[in-house]
Design a protein around this motif. Structure first.
Motif, PDB file in Angstrom:
ATOM      1  N   SER A   9      12.918  29.769 -40.061  1.00  0.00           N
ATOM      2  CA  SER A   9      13.667  28.959 -41.013  1.00  0.00           C
ATOM      3  C   SER A   9      14.768  29.823 -41.588  1.00  0.00           C
ATOM      4  O   SER A   9      14.525  30.948 -42.012  1.00  0.00           O
ATOM      5  CB  SER A   9      12.744  28.479 -42.131  1.00  0.00           C
ATOM      6  N   VAL A  10      16.000  29.304 -41.554  1.00  0.00           N
ATOM      7  CA  VAL A  10      17.144  30.121 -41.905  1.00  0.00           C
ATOM      8  C   VAL A  10      18.030  29.409 -42.908  1.00  0.00           C
ATOM      9  O   VAL A  10      17.965  28.216 -43.077  1.00  0.00           O
ATOM     10  CB  VAL A  10      17.974  30.461 -40.649  1.00  0.00           C
ATOM     11  N   THR A  11      18.880  30.194 -43.579  1.00  0.00           N
ATOM     12  CA  THR A  11      19.806  29.653 -44.555  1.00  0.00           C
ATOM     13  C   THR A  11      21.209  30.029 -44.206  1.00  0.00           C
ATOM     14  O   THR A  11      21.531  30.261 -43.051  1.00  0.00           O
ATOM     15  CB  THR A  11      19.447  30.164 -45.958  1.00  0.00           C
ATOM     16  N   ALA A  12      22.057  30.126 -45.217  1.00  0.00           N
ATOM     17  CA  ALA A  12      23.508  30.238 -45.075  1.00  0.00           C
ATOM     18  C   ALA A  12      23.941  31.199 -44.000  1.00  0.00           C
ATOM     19  O   ALA A  12      23.213  32.056 -43.596  1.00  0.00           O
ATOM     20  CB  ALA A  12      24.084  30.664 -46.394  1.00  0.00           C
ATOM     21  N   VAL A 188      10.795  22.230 -41.721  1.00  0.00           N
ATOM     22  CA  VAL A 188      10.087  21.399 -40.755  1.00  0.00           C
ATOM     23  C   VAL A 188       8.685  21.943 -40.551  1.00  0.00           C
ATOM     24  O   VAL A 188       8.493  23.142 -40.343  1.00  0.00           O
ATOM     25  CB  VAL A 188      10.838  21.361 -39.409  1.00  0.00           C
ATOM     26  N   LYS A 189       7.692  21.064 -40.600  1.00  0.00           N
ATOM     27  CA  LYS A 189       6.303  21.491 -40.399  1.00  0.00           C
ATOM     28  C   LYS A 189       5.969  21.655 -38.922  1.00  0.00           C
ATOM     29  O   LYS A 189       5.338  22.636 -38.522  1.00  0.00           O
ATOM     30  CB  LYS A 189       5.350  20.472 -41.029  1.00  0.00           C
ATOM     31  N   ASN A 190       6.382  20.686 -38.105  1.00  0.00           N
ATOM     32  CA  ASN A 190       6.021  20.700 -36.684  1.00  0.00           C
ATOM     33  C   ASN A 190       7.248  21.100 -35.864  1.00  0.00           C
ATOM     34  O   ASN A 190       7.966  20.259 -35.334  1.00  0.00           O
ATOM     35  CB  ASN A 190       5.481  19.344 -36.240  1.00  0.00           C
ATOM     36  N   THR A 191       7.485  22.391 -35.749  1.00  0.00           N
ATOM     37  CA  THR A 191       8.675  22.860 -35.039  1.00  0.00           C
ATOM     38  C   THR A 191       8.585  22.621 -33.538  1.00  0.00           C
ATOM     39  O   THR A 191       9.610  22.647 -32.850  1.00  0.00           O
ATOM     40  CB  THR A 191       8.905  24.350 -35.319  1.00  0.00           C
ATOM     41  N   LEU A 192       7.388  22.401 -33.015  1.00  0.00           N
ATOM     42  CA  LEU A 192       7.200  21.909 -31.654  1.00  0.00           C
ATOM     43  C   LEU A 192       6.899  20.418 -31.773  1.00  0.00           C
ATOM     44  O   LEU A 192       5.801  20.025 -32.165  1.00  0.00           O
ATOM     45  CB  LEU A 192       6.064  22.638 -30.944  1.00  0.00           C
ATOM     46  N   VAL A 193       7.887  19.589 -31.489  1.00  0.00           N
ATOM     47  CA  VAL A 193       7.786  18.152 -31.720  1.00  0.00           C
ATOM     48  C   VAL A 193       7.284  17.477 -30.452  1.00  0.00           C
ATOM     49  O   VAL A 193       7.966  17.446 -29.436  1.00  0.00           O
ATOM     50  CB  VAL A 193       9.159  17.575 -32.132  1.00  0.00           C
ATOM     51  N   GLY A 201       8.553  19.578 -44.697  1.00  0.00           N
ATOM     52  CA  GLY A 201       7.688  20.237 -45.668  1.00  0.00           C
ATOM     53  C   GLY A 201       8.253  20.257 -47.063  1.00  0.00           C
ATOM     54  O   GLY A 201       7.668  20.870 -47.965  1.00  0.00           O
ATOM     55  N   ALA A 202       9.392  19.601 -47.282  1.00  0.00           N
ATOM     56  CA  ALA A 202      10.024  19.558 -48.599  1.00  0.00           C
ATOM     57  C   ALA A 202      10.909  18.334 -48.664  1.00  0.00           C
ATOM     58  O   ALA A 202      11.198  17.702 -47.646  1.00  0.00           O
ATOM     59  CB  ALA A 202      10.850  20.830 -48.839  1.00  0.00           C
ATOM     60  N   GLN A 203      11.343  17.968 -49.873  1.00  0.00           N
ATOM     61  CA  GLN A 203      12.346  16.924 -50.005  1.00  0.00           C
ATOM     62  C   GLN A 203      13.695  17.524 -49.622  1.00  0.00           C
ATOM     63  O   GLN A 203      14.110  18.542 -50.172  1.00  0.00           O
ATOM     64  CB  GLN A 203      12.393  16.394 -51.438  1.00  0.00           C
ATOM     65  N   VAL A 204      14.368  16.891 -48.666  1.00  0.00           N
ATOM     66  CA  VAL A 204      15.578  17.471 -48.084  1.00  0.00           C
ATOM     67  C   VAL A 204      16.709  16.450 -48.141  1.00  0.00           C
ATOM     68  O   VAL A 204      16.551  15.308 -47.701  1.00  0.00           O
ATOM     69  CB  VAL A 204      15.356  17.904 -46.615  1.00  0.00           C
ATOM     70  N   LYS A 205      17.849  16.861 -48.647  1.00  0.00           N
ATOM     71  CA  LYS A 205      19.043  16.023 -48.652  1.00  0.00           C
ATOM     72  C   LYS A 205      19.951  16.415 -47.497  1.00  0.00           C
ATOM     73  O   LYS A 205      19.947  17.563 -47.055  1.00  0.00           O
ATOM     74  CB  LYS A 205      19.794  16.163 -49.981  1.00  0.00           C
ATOM     75  N   VAL A 244      17.698  21.959 -49.659  1.00  0.00           N
ATOM     76  CA  VAL A 244      16.446  21.930 -50.398  1.00  0.00           C
ATOM     77  C   VAL A 244      16.678  22.634 -51.733  1.00  0.00           C
ATOM     78  O   VAL A 244      17.011  23.821 -51.760  1.00  0.00           O
ATOM     79  CB  VAL A 244      15.309  22.625 -49.622  1.00  0.00           C
ATOM     80  N   ASN A 245      16.529  21.884 -52.822  1.00  0.00           N
ATOM     81  CA  ASN A 245      16.794  22.452 -54.153  1.00  0.00           C
ATOM     82  C   ASN A 245      18.164  23.118 -54.205  1.00  0.00           C
ATOM     83  O   ASN A 245      18.332  24.223 -54.734  1.00  0.00           O
ATOM     84  CB  ASN A 245      15.702  23.437 -54.556  1.00  0.00           C
ATOM     85  N   ASN A 246      19.153  22.438 -53.609  1.00  0.00           N
ATOM     86  CA  ASN A 246      20.548  22.898 -53.598  1.00  0.00           C
ATOM     87  C   ASN A 246      20.769  24.171 -52.785  1.00  0.00           C
ATOM     88  O   ASN A 246      21.810  24.808 -52.902  1.00  0.00           O
ATOM     89  CB  ASN A 246      21.062  23.108 -55.026  1.00  0.00           C
ATOM     90  N   GLU A 247      19.807  24.513 -51.944  1.00  0.00           N
ATOM     91  CA  GLU A 247      19.953  25.665 -51.060  1.00  0.00           C
ATOM     92  C   GLU A 247      20.046  25.189 -49.618  1.00  0.00           C
ATOM     93  O   GLU A 247      19.214  24.405 -49.167  1.00  0.00           O
ATOM     94  CB  GLU A 247      18.754  26.610 -51.196  1.00  0.00           C
ATOM     95  N   PRO A 248      21.065  25.647 -48.856  1.00  0.00           N
ATOM     96  CA  PRO A 248      21.154  25.257 -47.441  1.00  0.00           C
ATOM     97  C   PRO A 248      20.058  25.930 -46.620  1.00  0.00           C
ATOM     98  O   PRO A 248      19.846  27.138 -46.702  1.00  0.00           O
ATOM     99  CB  PRO A 248      22.551  25.744 -47.029  1.00  0.00           C
ATOM    100  N   VAL A 249      19.350  25.124 -45.839  1.00  0.00           N
ATOM    101  CA  VAL A 249      18.249  25.619 -45.005  1.00  0.00           C
ATOM    102  C   VAL A 249      18.400  25.051 -43.616  1.00  0.00           C
ATOM    103  O   VAL A 249      18.847  23.918 -43.429  1.00  0.00           O
ATOM    104  CB  VAL A 249      16.881  25.200 -45.594  1.00  0.00           C
ATOM    105  N   SER A 250      18.060  25.857 -42.611  1.00  0.00           N
ATOM    106  CA  SER A 250      18.118  25.410 -41.226  1.00  0.00           C
ATOM    107  C   SER A 250      16.893  25.878 -40.471  1.00  0.00           C
ATOM    108  O   SER A 250      16.226  26.822 -40.874  1.00  0.00           O
ATOM    109  CB  SER A 250      19.381  25.963 -40.527  1.00  0.00           C
ATOM    110  N   GLN A 251      16.588  25.188 -39.384  1.00  0.00           N
ATOM    111  CA  GLN A 251      15.408  25.534 -38.593  1.00  0.00           C
ATOM    112  C   GLN A 251      15.593  25.095 -37.171  1.00  0.00           C
ATOM    113  O   GLN A 251      16.129  24.017 -36.910  1.00  0.00           O
ATOM    114  CB  GLN A 251      14.179  24.867 -39.193  1.00  0.00           C
ATOM    115  N   LYS A 252      15.169  25.939 -36.246  1.00  0.00           N
ATOM    116  CA  LYS A 252      15.171  25.588 -34.846  1.00  0.00           C
ATOM    117  C   LYS A 252      13.908  24.794 -34.522  1.00  0.00           C
ATOM    118  O   LYS A 252      12.827  25.095 -35.022  1.00  0.00           O
ATOM    119  CB  LYS A 252      15.225  26.839 -33.969  1.00  0.00           C
TER     120      LYS A 252
END
Length: 256
Positions: A9-12, A188-193, A201-205, A244-252
């Motif tokens: 899980s990655v950010t900016a 994301v909880k299930n990174t293998l979909v 895993g969180a409220q995400v805008k 998430v909480n005004n923080e940019p988050v990314s995930q593969k």
């Protein structure tokens, strides 16, 4: 053998090229309709902006007694690919609602996307949106026709129907990945979909799903533990981004 890889899980340090939402007041969180407006027919009325939303505090709603609708003009680029997404819920005994959009050239003349509306993806293939008491998402990827400079994004509601809309997104652009750092948030909880759904895993805008060509293929806003259906996406690697909480988050993720 299935491909196995480590998910981080990655950010900016994600670089976006024109990936911002082009729709103004997309979730009606101003508590008003503008710059959306009633139309295009002069008999159409504005929807109510009410405290019934997919996310946030407000959504747009019709308790329609005749065909009606609202729209917003959005500047676009001819030949460019865009991803349109919005959330809706529909009830009642009438035909419900659907998207109904036009393209205009520089002189404000309409441009026909196709000769037959049955083949026009912006009109949901000339079909009505499915009825549901729960919020559903519609996502359309389309290419702006030659000579078009503006999209008129229309939504319609029909007689004897209760129709609600929220969380519009119109995006384009590419995604480039630079240096990344670990995030304290689990996106994301299930990174293998494997079941056609991404569980968060969180409220995400402002969720965006990118393919490996940097194209936005899905947009949403989700609550914690909500599952986003991605059955229409092909197997392969994707990148999910959001706030998430005004923080940019990314995930593969890997859809298998």
């Amino acid at each position: 053998m299935k491909k196995v890889f480590t998910i981080l899980s990655v950010t900016a340090s994600l670089v976006f090229a024109t990936a911002q939402n082009l729709v103004q007041n997309p979730g009606f969180e101003t508590g008003t309709l503008a710059p959306w407006a009633a139309g295009w027919n002069t008999s159409y009325t504005a929807p109510g902006i009410i405290a019934d939303a997919h996310t946030g505090s407000f959504g747009a709603n019709y308790a329609a007694t005749a065909t009606t609708g609202f729209y917003q003009n959005v500047n676009v680029t001819a030949g460019q690919q865009y991803t349109l997404s919005f959330w809706f819920k529909i009830g009642g005994t009438g035909n419900g609602g659907r998207i109904w959009s036009n393209f205009l050239d520089a002189a404000d003349n309409p441009i026909n996307l196709v000769s037959n509306a049955d083949n026009d993806p912006l009109r949901t293939n000339n079909q009505y949106l499915p009825k549901s008491a729960a919020w559903q998402q519609k996502t359309i990827i389309f290419t702006v026709p030659a000579n078009a400079t503006r999209l008129q994004l229309h939504l319609r509601a029909y007689n004897n129907s209760s129709v609600s809309f929220d969380d519009f997104s119109l995006t384009t652009g590419t995604l480039a990945i630079g240096e990344v750092t670990a995030s304290k948030y689990r996106l994301v909880k299930n990174t293998l979909v494997k079941d056609d759904g991404i569980t968060f895993g969180a409220q995400v805008k402002n969720v965006k799903v990118y393919n490996m060509f940097g194209q936005v293929v899905k947009t949403a806003s989700v609550r914690e533990n909500e599952t986003l259906n991605v059955a229409e996406l092909q197997k392969g690697n994707y990148i999910v981004t959001g706030m998430v909480n005004n923080e940019p988050v990314s995930q593969k993720i890997l859809i298998d």
